[in-house]
Design a protein around this motif. Structure first.
Motif, PDB file in Angstrom:
ATOM      1  N   GLY A 411       0.816  -1.203   0.000  1.00 49.20           N
ATOM      2  CA  GLY A 411       0.000   0.000   0.000  1.00 49.20           C
ATOM      3  C   GLY A 411       0.852   1.257   0.000  1.00 49.20           C
ATOM      4  O   GLY A 411       2.089   1.204  -0.033  1.00 49.20           O
ATOM      5  N   GLU A 419      -3.752   3.810   1.073  1.00 48.84           N
ATOM      6  CA  GLU A 419      -4.523   3.187   0.004  1.00 48.84           C
ATOM      7  C   GLU A 419      -3.886   1.874  -0.444  1.00 48.84           C
ATOM      8  O   GLU A 419      -2.661   1.712  -0.388  1.00 48.84           O
ATOM      9  CB  GLU A 419      -4.646   4.128  -1.198  1.00 48.84           C
ATOM     10  CG  GLU A 419      -5.301   5.469  -0.871  1.00 48.84           C
ATOM     11  CD  GLU A 419      -5.721   6.227  -2.115  1.00 48.84           C
ATOM     12  OE1 GLU A 419      -6.188   5.580  -3.071  1.00 48.84           O
ATOM     13  OE2 GLU A 419      -5.600   7.468  -2.127  1.00 48.84           O
ATOM     14  N   ASN A 435      -8.714   0.105  -3.612  1.00 46.34           N
ATOM     15  CA  ASN A 435      -9.378   0.309  -2.320  1.00 46.34           C
ATOM     16  C   ASN A 435     -10.668  -0.487  -2.171  1.00 46.34           C
ATOM     17  O   ASN A 435     -11.723   0.049  -1.837  1.00 46.34           O
ATOM     18  CB  ASN A 435      -9.651   1.810  -2.105  1.00 46.34           C
ATOM     19  CG  ASN A 435      -8.368   2.596  -2.004  1.00 46.34           C
ATOM     20  OD1 ASN A 435      -7.458   2.229  -1.270  1.00 46.34           O
ATOM     21  ND2 ASN A 435      -8.279   3.680  -2.774  1.00 46.34           N
ATOM     22  N   ASN A 440      -9.340  -3.529   2.440  1.00 45.69           N
ATOM     23  CA  ASN A 440      -8.782  -2.487   3.307  1.00 45.69           C
ATOM     24  C   ASN A 440      -9.164  -2.707   4.762  1.00 45.69           C
ATOM     25  O   ASN A 440      -8.377  -2.448   5.679  1.00 45.69           O
ATOM     26  CB  ASN A 440      -9.256  -1.114   2.839  1.00 45.69           C
ATOM     27  CG  ASN A 440      -8.550  -0.660   1.573  1.00 45.69           C
ATOM     28  OD1 ASN A 440      -7.960  -1.471   0.860  1.00 45.69           O
ATOM     29  ND2 ASN A 440      -8.600   0.632   1.284  1.00 45.69           N
ATOM     30  N   GLN A 444      -6.470  -3.346   7.637  1.00 50.75           N
ATOM     31  CA  GLN A 444      -6.461  -2.491   8.822  1.00 50.75           C
ATOM     32  C   GLN A 444      -6.454  -3.334  10.092  1.00 50.75           C
ATOM     33  O   GLN A 444      -5.670  -3.082  11.026  1.00 50.75           O
ATOM     34  CB  GLN A 444      -7.685  -1.580   8.811  1.00 50.75           C
ATOM     35  CG  GLN A 444      -7.765  -0.632   9.998  1.00 50.75           C
ATOM     36  CD  GLN A 444      -9.076   0.130  10.029  1.00 50.75           C
ATOM     37  OE1 GLN A 444     -10.159  -0.469  10.030  1.00 50.75           O
ATOM     38  NE2 GLN A 444      -8.996   1.462  10.048  1.00 50.75           N
ATOM     39  N   MET A 474      -6.153   4.267   7.159  1.00 52.59           N
ATOM     40  CA  MET A 474      -6.679   3.437   6.074  1.00 52.59           C
ATOM     41  C   MET A 474      -7.828   4.149   5.376  1.00 52.59           C
ATOM     42  O   MET A 474      -8.744   4.664   6.020  1.00 52.59           O
ATOM     43  CB  MET A 474      -7.137   2.081   6.619  1.00 52.59           C
ATOM     44  CG  MET A 474      -7.520   1.073   5.550  1.00 52.59           C
ATOM     45  SD  MET A 474      -6.112   0.506   4.556  1.00 52.59           S
ATOM     46  CE  MET A 474      -5.149  -0.382   5.786  1.00 52.59           C
TER      47      MET A 474
END
Length: 661
Positions: A411, A419, A435, A440, A444, A474
């Protein structure tokens, strides 16, 4: 007890392949399809050993750097069930009657067949069999052969037969021919390319005997397969007693009682039965998408294990869960090599495969499903939260660290936040997007968990700050006008799929439309954003709006989809919809809803049906304080449910009945 007995009358489709799958027996190491004693047309007999595969080079018309190099296909080994019975000049080849009784409470299958010769002489074959859970190398059979309307000299030959390769002309990318050439040497067989070996010890039966009318001849056969040339002396009756005891212990904890719906009761027990049977136990094998019941998906392991199967095992059979997670620990070095090959740091687990290497030849719906890393991290986190087994996590924490390192490497930080681009989420009808919300969200969570472990063990201090920052920043796309969570940066701008003009026979779409046709439209194969909402329920009103938008666009072409939508519907109080989705999930293979149960069970859906009951109807969740909690979401079609879970070494009994009673 009757709810534990499965018969042919329970099946929605009694074609040969379905019978072989549904009544298949397995023990985590060895699986045997329930083919008939006398081979029928379209029969696909077979036995499988978990993790025993052959590899072949993937031939690309146009190759590129980093593409997967080899296929891996679980080998279909032997026909252990076909028997030849004849009189002097006649074969018993015409099937007159067939009965199957699978006792799911004991893991023992009883079958009765009547076969006739061309002249009308009839013989009854009764077979009792099981794959032993006490000695996982053993498949045990007890045969009884009875002359019904004649007397004479019977010839019986019952030997294991290696299944030679055959060409299947059916187009279905989910299936690949599993029979292969093997090298035999005494009691050892070896694959040609993967160079894996198995040892075998088979009881063979070749006899001729006189039977009077009504007289019975009995014999026992024990088939043993092992990775080591070491076999113990075993007794059929001892194994049978041990089998019954092991299954009793399993059901004591894992059974779910559904009061008021006998069909779903039998369906959920069949699902739990197969889950128990096909899970790897040795830390070196995992859970194939079709279990050990068929050759669909080549015997590969997917994210199915972490997201659909492990919750059941974590809450009811934590030792099995630990073994399945240990497989990921043992494959970490290969995952690190894969990330390095693609020029990233950390570890990237394969989308599909057996050995730990990536085998997906179509990277847009394979390697690009990077969420596999976050799925694995989530499963370890859930295991620790439910079991309290901090010692195992301490040993396994490098899995969490290395997957977190991958996200930081893959990312990037922008003006919008952290992203992650060029990925494919669970919805495989949308590929290579930026995304993806689910991806994501899982990344996270992975990063936060890595940060938490680094603090706990006082290590990776500087690096963990970057993990925390990336997690906090995020990026999640959101349509403020429609108040809808964006599945990805581009999905909401695409043209909706024309469902009204799509014939029913054109589902699943992947078998009838080119990916370019599918990818350019708003259409989902399965739950994506909604799966993230199921795992991280943060805003019930947002969940409702997203469900209203995404569910009508979902084909449910994947068997993984219905269960998740059912849980979401339960949490939204949409009981009728929840019951409908759960019903499909509970009896998917029993009724052959997907139309391909002949290729093997839909294992992820079976785990999903447990989620539908426990996460959905019983509302299992963790509070913001981290406490385990339940909510009654029972639909009116079900009077009550009763089940147990293990939480931090303590068994909890849960009972819910209709609201207002």
């Amino acid at each position: 007890m009757q709810d534990f007995i499965l018969t042919l009358a329970d099946l929605g489709n009694t074609n040969t392949g379905n019978i072989e799958t549904i009544f298949a027996q397995a023990n985590g190491f060895l699986g045997v399809r329930a083919s008939g004693p006398v081979l029928e047309k379209n029969a696909t007999p077979g036995s499988f050993v978990n993790g025993f595969y052959e590899s072949n080079e993937i031939i690309y018309g146009e190759n590129a750097y980093g593409y997967a190099k080899n296929h891996e296909t679980m080998v279909k080994l032997f026909d252990l069930r076909t028997i030849e019975i004849s009189l002097i000049d006649e074969m018993f080849s015409k099937l007159v009657q067939r009965e199957l009784f699978l006792n799911m409470k004991t893991g023992i299958l009883n079958e009765n067949y009547v076969y006739a010769t061309p002249s009308g002489k009839q013989i009854k074959i009764s077979l009792e069999s099981f794959t032993s859970h006490a000695n996982r190398h053993v498949y045990a059979q007890k045969w009884n052969i009875t002359a019904l309307n004649f007397e004479g000299n019977i010839r019986v030959i019952k030997n294991a037969k290696h299944i030679a390769p055959a060409v299947d002309s059916e187009f279905d990318p989910r299936v690949r021919e599993a029979s292969t050439k093997l090298v035999f040497e005494k009691n050892k067989l070896t694959t040609v390319n993967s160079n894996l070996s198995l040892y075998f010890k088979f009881d063979e039966y070749n006899d001729e005997f006189e039977l009077n009318k009504g007289q019975t001849q009995e014999f026992v056969q024990l088939y043993q397969l092992s990775r080591e040339n070491l076999f113990l002396d075993i007794d059929y009756d001892d194994l049978k007693v041990q089998q019954e005891h092991i299954f009793q212990e399993f059901w004591d904890v894992s059974d779910i009682e559904i009061i008021g719906d006998d069909r779903l009761q039998k369906g959920i027990r069949l699902n739990l039965y197969h889950l128990f049977n096909s899970a790897g136990r040795d830390g070196k094998t995992n859970f194939a998408a079709k279990g050990l019941t068929g050759e669909g998906y080549e015997g590969h392991y997917f994210w199915d294990t972490e997201m659909y199967l492990l919750p059941f095992f974590i809450y009811t059979q934590p030792d099995i869960a630990k073994s399945l997670l240990s497989y990921r620990v043992n494959q970490l070095s290969i995952a690190k090599e894969r990330a390095k090959e693609l020029d990233f740091k950390g570890a990237l687990y394969p989308w599909r495969g057996i050995s730990g290497h990536e085998t997906s030849a179509y990277y847009p719906a394979g390697t690009a499903q990077l969420h596999i890393n976050g799925d694995i991290s989530y499963a370890f986190q859930l295991y620790e939260k439910v079991t309290g087994d901090h010692e195992f996590i301490a040993l396994a924490r490098d899995v969490i660290y290395e997957t977190a390192r991958f996200w930081i490497s893959y990312g990037f930080h922008s003006s919008r936040g952290f992203e992650i681009h060029e990925v494919t989420g669970p919805d495989e009808y949308t590929a290579l997007v930026n995304n993806n919300y689910y991806t994501n969200k899982m990344a996270q969570n992975n990063l936060y968990y890595a940060y938490e472990l680094a603090k706990r063990f006082d290590e990776n201090e500087k690096e963990s700050i970057f993990w925390q920052q990336a997690a906090k920043q995020m990026y999640f796309g959101y349509d403020n006008k429609r108040k809808i969570t964006q599945q990805d940066d581009s999905f909401l701008s695409k043209e909706p799929w024309d469902f009204d003009e799509t014939p029913l026979q054109n589902y699943p779409l992947l078998l009838h439309y080119h990916p370019m046709k599918i990818y350019k439209h708003q259409v989902l194969k399965q739950a994506d954003t909604l799966l993230a909402h199921m795992l991280f329920a943060e805003d019930i009103e947002q969940m409702a709006r997203d469900c209203d938008f995404y569910e009508p666009l979902t084909t449910h072409d994947s068997s993984l989809s219905r269960a998740v939508h059912g849980v979401i519907a339960s949490r939204l109080g949409r009981d009728k919809q929840a019951y409908s989705f759960f019903s499909d999930s509970a009896i998917m293979d029993l009724a052959d809803i997907q139309g391909n149960a002949a290729h093997g069970i839909h294992a992820a859906n079976m785990g999903g049906s447990w989620l539908g009951l426990v996460y959905g109807f019983a509302g299992l969740h963790f509070t913001s304080e981290g406490e385990l909690a339940f909510e009654n979401h029972l639909p009116r079609e079900i009077q009550a449910i009763k089940f147990k879970i293990k939480y931090k070494n303590e068994i909890k009994e849960v009972f819910f009945e209709q609201k207002g009673k």
